[in-house]
Scaffold this active site. Structure first.
Site, PDB file in Angstrom:
ATOM      1  N   THR A 164     133.297 -45.176 -57.453  1.00 21.13           N
ATOM      2  CA  THR A 164     133.217 -43.905 -56.740  1.00 21.13           C
ATOM      3  C   THR A 164     134.500 -43.608 -55.971  1.00 21.13           C
ATOM      4  O   THR A 164     135.133 -44.504 -55.427  1.00 21.13           O
ATOM      5  CB  THR A 164     132.037 -43.938 -55.747  1.00 21.13           C
ATOM      6  OG1 THR A 164     130.851 -44.264 -56.450  1.00 21.13           O
ATOM      7  CG2 THR A 164     131.863 -42.604 -55.042  1.00 21.13           C
ATOM      8  N   ARG A 195     120.891 -41.851 -66.517  1.00 21.66           N
ATOM      9  CA  ARG A 195     120.705 -42.246 -65.116  1.00 21.66           C
ATOM     10  C   ARG A 195     121.491 -41.349 -64.178  1.00 21.66           C
ATOM     11  O   ARG A 195     122.644 -41.037 -64.407  1.00 21.66           O
ATOM     12  CB  ARG A 195     121.135 -43.703 -64.926  1.00 21.66           C
ATOM     13  CG  ARG A 195     121.039 -44.219 -63.491  1.00 21.66           C
ATOM     14  CD  ARG A 195     122.390 -44.225 -62.813  1.00 21.66           C
ATOM     15  NE  ARG A 195     122.368 -44.930 -61.519  1.00 21.66           N
ATOM     16  CZ  ARG A 195     123.376 -44.961 -60.659  1.00 21.66           C
ATOM     17  NH1 ARG A 195     124.501 -44.332 -60.950  1.00 21.66           N
ATOM     18  NH2 ARG A 195     123.277 -45.631 -59.523  1.00 21.66           N
ATOM     19  N   VAL A 196     120.851 -40.916 -63.097  1.00 19.40           N
ATOM     20  CA  VAL A 196     121.510 -40.130 -62.059  1.00 19.40           C
ATOM     21  C   VAL A 196     121.435 -40.922 -60.761  1.00 19.40           C
ATOM     22  O   VAL A 196     120.341 -41.282 -60.311  1.00 19.40           O
ATOM     23  CB  VAL A 196     120.838 -38.753 -61.873  1.00 19.40           C
ATOM     24  CG1 VAL A 196     121.526 -37.978 -60.746  1.00 19.40           C
ATOM     25  CG2 VAL A 196     120.882 -37.961 -63.164  1.00 19.40           C
ATOM     26  N   GLY A 197     122.582 -41.211 -60.175  1.00 17.92           N
ATOM     27  CA  GLY A 197     122.617 -41.950 -58.919  1.00 17.92           C
ATOM     28  C   GLY A 197     122.644 -41.024 -57.722  1.00 17.92           C
ATOM     29  O   GLY A 197     122.175 -39.886 -57.776  1.00 17.92           O
ATOM     30  N   ASP A 198     123.237 -41.478 -56.663  1.00 18.75           N
ATOM     31  CA  ASP A 198     123.282 -40.689 -55.434  1.00 18.75           C
ATOM     32  C   ASP A 198     124.341 -39.600 -55.457  1.00 18.75           C
ATOM     33  O   ASP A 198     124.200 -38.556 -54.823  1.00 18.75           O
ATOM     34  CB  ASP A 198     123.570 -41.614 -54.248  1.00 18.75           C
ATOM     35  CG  ASP A 198     124.985 -42.190 -54.315  1.00 18.75           C
ATOM     36  OD1 ASP A 198     125.832 -41.825 -53.473  1.00 18.75           O
ATOM     37  OD2 ASP A 198     125.257 -43.000 -55.219  1.00 18.75           O
ATOM     38  N   GLY A 257     128.402 -46.682 -53.079  1.00 16.60           N
ATOM     39  CA  GLY A 257     127.572 -47.877 -53.006  1.00 16.60           C
ATOM     40  C   GLY A 257     126.495 -47.878 -54.069  1.00 16.60           C
ATOM     41  O   GLY A 257     126.603 -47.199 -55.094  1.00 16.60           O
ATOM     42  N   HIS A 258     125.447 -48.619 -53.823  1.00 14.78           N
ATOM     43  CA  HIS A 258     124.330 -48.713 -54.760  1.00 14.78           C
ATOM     44  C   HIS A 258     123.537 -47.415 -54.688  1.00 14.78           C
ATOM     45  O   HIS A 258     122.825 -47.149 -53.722  1.00 14.78           O
ATOM     46  CB  HIS A 258     123.449 -49.908 -54.421  1.00 14.78           C
ATOM     47  CG  HIS A 258     122.364 -50.138 -55.420  1.00 14.78           C
ATOM     48  ND1 HIS A 258     121.038 -50.199 -55.078  1.00 14.78           N
ATOM     49  CD2 HIS A 258     122.414 -50.299 -56.780  1.00 14.78           C
ATOM     50  CE1 HIS A 258     120.315 -50.407 -56.164  1.00 14.78           C
ATOM     51  NE2 HIS A 258     121.127 -50.464 -57.207  1.00 14.78           N
ATOM     52  N   GLY A 259     123.681 -46.590 -55.731  1.00 13.96           N
ATOM     53  CA  GLY A 259     123.152 -45.228 -55.691  1.00 13.96           C
ATOM     54  C   GLY A 259     121.676 -45.130 -55.422  1.00 13.96           C
ATOM     55  O   GLY A 259     121.219 -44.244 -54.689  1.00 13.96           O
TER      56      GLY A 259
END
Length: 236
Positions: A94, A122-125, A146-148
């Site tokens: 990111t 997949r969609v993260g944050d 970070g971890h989404g």
């Protein structure tokens, strides 16, 4: 790739998710904000919109580096969970920015290629308002990494804005929100924050996070915990 951009003046937002071959996803997200009535475009629709707007596209080969290939091969070989790869600090890419101008207008942008081994679709944050980023002229701006999945569960960026609204400094707000995320969902990440008056907050619970800030002629930057290098930049 996913990207989000936000303008704190009127809470205007643009985002894209699951797009391919876009050289600058944040630029595409800005076009969503400025040229459509929507806040988020996904997949083929987002790529079609990019073509309609003349957004520069590149080959997949230009977007794949040696390090990314090595990460994927390690993932396949050892069958590590995505979260395990992330905790090693080797599963995400990111980039983000926050800014405030002389009038107190704030802006935020975040862009990512996701994490190694993610499921297709997949969609993260990153493209989600309040998760990968948020800004409001009345308060300030935040960009997250970070971890989404963890960031999304605690709505990290908006949570930091809420703490600032309650009177905490950008730094205290960032540290408190990351601490809550660790306690509640055992997730790690990092944030950059700026208030509408120019106060800065930088915090991360990952092993490292590269960051830099510029105020007037002073450049600050770091990578490891506690690192804060300072340089004076003239004639900018």
């Amino acid at each position: 790739m996913d990207a989000l951009i936000m303008d704190g003046r009127g809470l205007q937002t643009g985002a894209v998710t699951c797009v391919q071959n876009i050289k600058n996803p944040v630029s595409l997200a800005r076009l969503v904000m400025e040229k459509t009535d929507h806040t988020l475009l996904a997949g083929k629709g987002a790529n079609r919109f990019a073509e309609e707007q003349g957004v520069q596209q590149v080959s997949k080969e230009q977007l794949i580096c040696k390090t990314a290939i090595e990460k994927l091969e390690k993932y396949k070989k050892y069958s590590l969970a995505v979260s395990d790869l992330f905790r090693e600090g080797k599963g995400h890419d990111t980039v983000g920015a926050v800014a405030v101008d002389s009038l107190g207008n704030v802006a935020s942008a975040t862009s990512t290629g996701g994490i190694t081994g993610k499921e297709a679709g997949r969609v993260g944050d990153c493209p989600l308002v309040g998760c990968g980023g948020y800004c409001d002229n009345n308060i300030g701006a935040v960009s997250s990494t970070g971890h989404g999945e963890s960031i999304s569960r605690v709505v990290l960026a908006k949570t930091i804005i809420m703490y600032m609204q309650q009177g905490l400094s950008p730094q205290d707000s960032a540290e408190k929100a990351l601490s809550v995320m660790t306690q509640r969902v055992q997730g790690s990440g990092g944030v950059i924050v700026v208030s509408n008056t120019g106060d800065i907050g930088i915090s991360f619970t990952t092993e490292r996070m590269s960051w830099a800030s510029m105020q007037n002629d002073q450049l600050c930057y770091g990578l490891d915990p506690g690192e804060n290098n300072i340089a004076t930049i003239s004639n900018i």
